[in-house]
Design a protein around this motif. Structure first.
Motif, PDB file in Angstrom:
ATOM      1  N   ARG A 211       0.819  -1.216   0.000  1.00 22.32           N
ATOM      2  CA  ARG A 211       0.000   0.000   0.000  1.00 22.32           C
ATOM      3  C   ARG A 211       0.852   1.265   0.000  1.00 22.32           C
ATOM      4  O   ARG A 211       0.317   2.377  -0.048  1.00 22.32           O
ATOM      5  CB  ARG A 211      -0.967  -0.008   1.185  1.00 22.32           C
ATOM      6  CG  ARG A 211      -2.088  -1.027   1.030  1.00 22.32           C
ATOM      7  CD  ARG A 211      -3.050  -1.001   2.210  1.00 22.32           C
ATOM      8  NE  ARG A 211      -3.876   0.193   2.211  1.00 22.32           N
ATOM      9  CZ  ARG A 211      -4.983   0.346   1.506  1.00 22.32           C
ATOM     10  NH1 ARG A 211      -5.402  -0.642   0.716  1.00 22.32           N
ATOM     11  NH2 ARG A 211      -5.682   1.464   1.581  1.00 22.32           N
ATOM     12  N   THR A 212       2.199   1.077   0.053  1.00 19.79           N
ATOM     13  CA  THR A 212       3.068   2.243  -0.135  1.00 19.79           C
ATOM     14  C   THR A 212       3.193   2.609  -1.610  1.00 19.79           C
ATOM     15  O   THR A 212       3.785   3.645  -1.934  1.00 19.79           O
ATOM     16  CB  THR A 212       4.472   1.992   0.455  1.00 19.79           C
ATOM     17  OG1 THR A 212       5.128   0.931  -0.272  1.00 19.79           O
ATOM     18  CG2 THR A 212       4.393   1.612   1.923  1.00 19.79           C
ATOM     19  N   LEU A 213       2.662   1.765  -2.512  1.00 15.21           N
ATOM     20  CA  LEU A 213       2.617   2.141  -3.921  1.00 15.21           C
ATOM     21  C   LEU A 213       1.700   3.360  -4.046  1.00 15.21           C
ATOM     22  O   LEU A 213       0.537   3.305  -3.665  1.00 15.21           O
ATOM     23  CB  LEU A 213       2.072   0.997  -4.782  1.00 15.21           C
ATOM     24  CG  LEU A 213       2.080   1.236  -6.287  1.00 15.21           C
ATOM     25  CD1 LEU A 213       3.509   1.187  -6.821  1.00 15.21           C
ATOM     26  CD2 LEU A 213       1.230   0.205  -7.010  1.00 15.21           C
ATOM     27  N   ILE A 453      12.511   1.301  -2.539  1.00 16.00           N
ATOM     28  CA  ILE A 453      12.949   0.646  -3.771  1.00 16.00           C
ATOM     29  C   ILE A 453      13.886   1.582  -4.527  1.00 16.00           C
ATOM     30  O   ILE A 453      13.563   2.752  -4.741  1.00 16.00           O
ATOM     31  CB  ILE A 453      11.751   0.263  -4.652  1.00 16.00           C
ATOM     32  CG1 ILE A 453      10.963  -0.893  -4.023  1.00 16.00           C
ATOM     33  CG2 ILE A 453      12.201  -0.115  -6.049  1.00 16.00           C
ATOM     34  CD1 ILE A 453      11.736  -2.205  -3.961  1.00 16.00           C
ATOM     35  N   GLN A 454      15.023   1.052  -4.921  1.00 19.36           N
ATOM     36  CA  GLN A 454      15.975   1.806  -5.730  1.00 19.36           C
ATOM     37  C   GLN A 454      16.142   1.117  -7.084  1.00 19.36           C
ATOM     38  O   GLN A 454      16.159  -0.118  -7.151  1.00 19.36           O
ATOM     39  CB  GLN A 454      17.327   1.910  -5.015  1.00 19.36           C
ATOM     40  CG  GLN A 454      17.266   2.696  -3.713  1.00 19.36           C
ATOM     41  CD  GLN A 454      18.608   2.760  -3.007  1.00 19.36           C
ATOM     42  OE1 GLN A 454      19.536   2.030  -3.347  1.00 19.36           O
ATOM     43  NE2 GLN A 454      18.721   3.651  -2.030  1.00 19.36           N
ATOM     44  N   LEU A 455      16.286   1.924  -8.126  1.00 21.02           N
ATOM     45  CA  LEU A 455      16.417   1.403  -9.484  1.00 21.02           C
ATOM     46  C   LEU A 455      17.855   1.543  -9.973  1.00 21.02           C
ATOM     47  O   LEU A 455      18.548   2.500  -9.623  1.00 21.02           O
ATOM     48  CB  LEU A 455      15.484   2.152 -10.440  1.00 21.02           C
ATOM     49  CG  LEU A 455      13.987   2.147 -10.091  1.00 21.02           C
ATOM     50  CD1 LEU A 455      13.211   2.968 -11.107  1.00 21.02           C
ATOM     51  CD2 LEU A 455      13.451   0.721 -10.024  1.00 21.02           C
ATOM     52  N   SER A 456      18.276   0.598 -10.790  1.00 23.38           N
ATOM     53  CA  SER A 456      19.610   0.652 -11.373  1.00 23.38           C
ATOM     54  C   SER A 456      19.575  -0.013 -12.744  1.00 23.38           C
ATOM     55  O   SER A 456      18.577  -0.623 -13.129  1.00 23.38           O
ATOM     56  CB  SER A 456      20.630  -0.051 -10.474  1.00 23.38           C
ATOM     57  OG  SER A 456      20.317  -1.427 -10.344  1.00 23.38           O
ATOM     58  N   ALA A 471      14.483  -1.539 -15.667  1.00 20.73           N
ATOM     59  CA  ALA A 471      15.426  -1.331 -14.566  1.00 20.73           C
ATOM     60  C   ALA A 471      15.526  -2.589 -13.722  1.00 20.73           C
ATOM     61  O   ALA A 471      14.601  -3.415 -13.687  1.00 20.73           O
ATOM     62  CB  ALA A 471      14.996  -0.148 -13.693  1.00 20.73           C
ATOM     63  N   ASP A 472      16.652  -2.733 -13.053  1.00 18.43           N
ATOM     64  CA  ASP A 472      16.782  -3.721 -11.997  1.00 18.43           C
ATOM     65  C   ASP A 472      16.467  -3.036 -10.671  1.00 18.43           C
ATOM     66  O   ASP A 472      16.519  -1.803 -10.559  1.00 18.43           O
ATOM     67  CB  ASP A 472      18.190  -4.329 -11.979  1.00 18.43           C
ATOM     68  CG  ASP A 472      18.427  -5.255 -13.170  1.00 18.43           C
ATOM     69  OD1 ASP A 472      17.448  -5.874 -13.625  1.00 18.43           O
ATOM     70  OD2 ASP A 472      19.571  -5.352 -13.641  1.00 18.43           O
ATOM     71  N   PRO A 477      16.619  -2.040   3.051  1.00 20.19           N
ATOM     72  CA  PRO A 477      15.993  -2.246   4.364  1.00 20.19           C
ATOM     73  C   PRO A 477      16.156  -1.023   5.245  1.00 20.19           C
ATOM     74  O   PRO A 477      17.075  -0.200   5.041  1.00 20.19           O
ATOM     75  CB  PRO A 477      16.768  -3.447   4.943  1.00 20.19           C
ATOM     76  CG  PRO A 477      17.449  -4.063   3.783  1.00 20.19           C
ATOM     77  CD  PRO A 477      17.731  -2.965   2.809  1.00 20.19           C
ATOM     78  N   ARG A 478      15.288  -0.897   6.200  1.00 23.81           N
ATOM     79  CA  ARG A 478      15.415   0.217   7.140  1.00 23.81           C
ATOM     80  C   ARG A 478      16.688   0.039   7.973  1.00 23.81           C
ATOM     81  O   ARG A 478      16.965  -1.023   8.491  1.00 23.81           O
ATOM     82  CB  ARG A 478      14.198   0.278   8.071  1.00 23.81           C
ATOM     83  CG  ARG A 478      12.949   0.807   7.374  1.00 23.81           C
ATOM     84  CD  ARG A 478      11.888   1.183   8.383  1.00 23.81           C
ATOM     85  NE  ARG A 478      10.744   1.801   7.741  1.00 23.81           N
ATOM     86  CZ  ARG A 478       9.662   1.154   7.370  1.00 23.81           C
ATOM     87  NH1 ARG A 478       9.577  -0.138   7.561  1.00 23.81           N
ATOM     88  NH2 ARG A 478       8.663   1.783   6.791  1.00 23.81           N
TER      89      ARG A 478
END
Length: 479
Positions: A211-213, A453-456, A471-472, A477-478
């Motif tokens: 739900r963070t989307l 989420i990070q994209l590369s 993207a990958d 994590p926190r």
């Protein structure tokens, strides 16, 4: 035959209605098998930690042992020392969602035992090894009334094929006489607890996380992007697709878009973990939102011209093309007000993004009392192309403008040859307007990403009617 014909006609009508009310997405997100596998790795690591913290109840009961009689037993303080899920697989299931299969899992427990028979009492400790645990979890994907994704577990099954208990203590031999009873009870408890824990984790952890989307992504204090689901996520044999609205809008006033998105012929690329399909509809709603909000109005004054551009914005320069300016407004500073009479409309094809915006350029002379005297109104148009990339989870870009074409729409200073000032207007717009637009595009627009989420390894490709971004993914994590 009459009733059959009516039935066929009704069925055809229902199909037509369904097709006519179907909503094409303006933006599509595809998670490939590689992306699902990565998500599974992260999820399994979390599930292992959750299962290792299982709270198991005390067990007690009576068992009749040959040549001994009735024996009362108690198992207490059951503690899980370890729970490993070494092999797992996630599979898209059409019309349902995802299936997670876990095999050859194992766990280790210990605890205390007490026994009583006749007048004899004793106690000790035990170790329990659970092997060949098989877990199957079905994840149903959907959406709520706000367009947010939902997830549930309509089915979970756990099967333990091997349980071994080792008792320690003076009367441990007695437990070993009816260890199968104990093992059977422990097996049933563990199987139920595993699925109970999975259901809680999906509801408390996974449901909260998806739900963070963002249903709406705020660009700034004036504009946002609607990323709500237009249909539940759909699973195919090789991917999971999410159809999103993909529409820019004004935060102050949201008006309907006067056209609909076209269907996207999404390619079967699987080089990256995730793909984003941004349709021409997505970008063109940006043009509409910014145009209706009056954001496509720009002023050009001499102070905005870079110092390395040898250009003086005053009537003495333009009098070379309009001689009468020298008499009417001699040596007076000028300004231009640029505005788009209509929202820009772009097209996307294999060659990239292109459009031909029309811009009205109203020229003014700035009088000594700072009031403005309208001079002439030009219509500017030219070929514009865009370069697109992704940075920090945002779509960024820059524009490149070809040679500008001019036409005269109105004049308060008489007629003149517009062609003569074409080079001058090219210099003026390329040195002032274009840098401002590119600076804004470089700030970017947010992609619909889950939290952390990070994209590369970004891939950019153009297809008919949409931009494809691959993207990958890395989950942060926190800390």
């Amino acid at each position: 035959m009459g009733m059959q014909s009516v039935a066929v006609a009704c069925g055809a009508l229902a199909l037509c209605l369904a097709l006519s009310t179907a909503t094409n997405p303006g933006f599509v997100v595809r998670i490939t098998q590689a992306g699902l596998d990565y998500a599974q790795e992260q999820g399994i690591a979390i599930l292992e930690k959750e299962l290792a913290q299982l709270k198991l109840p005390d067990i007690s009961g009576d068992s009749r042992v040959l040549r001994v009689g009735k024996v009362h037993y108690e198992l207490s303080r059951l503690r899980l020392r370890d729970f490993q899920l070494p092999y797992s697989r996630i599979t898209p299931i059409s019309n349902v969602g995802l299936q997670v299969s876990i095999s050859n899992a194992f766990a280790e427990l210990d605890g205390d035992w007490r026994v009583k028979f006749l007048f004899i009492r004793d106690h000790g400790s035990f170790d329990l090894k659970v092997e060949n645990i098989y877990i199957k979890i079905l994840l149903r994907l959907g959406s709520d009334t706000t367009g947010r994704p939902t997830i549930s577990t309509p089915d979970c099954s756990a099967h333990i094929s091997k349980v071994r208990v080792l008792f320690s203590g003076k009367l441990a031999w007695l437990y070993n006489l009816f260890h199968r009873v104990i093992e059977s009870r422990l097996r049933k408890i563990l199987e139920d607890k595993v699925c109970d824990n999975v259901a809680k984790s999906v509801h408390n952890e996974l449901q909260t996380y998806i739900r963070t989307l963002p249903v709406t992504a705020k660009i700034d204090n004036k504009f946002g992007i609607a990323y709500s689901l237009v249909a539940p996520p759909r699973a195919t044999a090789q991917s999971l697709d999410a159809d999103l609205k993909g529409e820019f809008y004004s935060l102050a006033h949201r008006s309907p878009v006067p056209f609909s998105p076209l269907p996207l012929a999404f390619p079967s690329d699987h080089e990256r973990m995730v793909y984003f399909g941004a349709s021409s509809y997505f970008f063109n709603t940006a043009g509409i939102a910014y145009h209706e909000a009056g954001e496509l109005v720009f002023e050009i004054t001499e102070a905005m011209i870079p110092k390395d551009v040898e250009f003086k914005l005053d009537t003495s320069v333009f009098s070379a093309f309009i001689p009468q300016l020298e008499e009417m407004y001699p040596n007076m500073p000028m300004k231009f007000r640029l505005s788009a009479p209509t929202a820009p409309f772009l097209t996307i094809g294999p060659g990239g993004i292109s459009f031909q915006p029309i811009v009205d350029a109203q020229a003014y002379a700035i009088l000594p009392n700072s009031s403005l005297a309208p001079l002439f109104l030009l219509s500017l148009t030219g070929n514009v192309s865009a370069v697109i990339n992704v940075r920090s989870g945002r779509i960024v870009g820059s524009l490149d403008v070809g040679r500008i074409r001019l036409s005269l729409k109105d004049s308060a200073v008489g007629t003149f040859q517009v062609r003569m000032m074409q080079s001058l207007m090219n210099i003026l717009t390329s040195s002032t307007l274009l840098p401002r637009l590119n600076a804004r595009l470089d700030e970017g627009f947010p992609l619909p990403l889950l939290d952390r989420i990070q994209l590369s390894n970004i891939l950019v490709r153009f297809h008919q009617n949409f931009l494809l971004l691959g993207a990958d993914v890395r989950f942060q994590p926190r800390g």
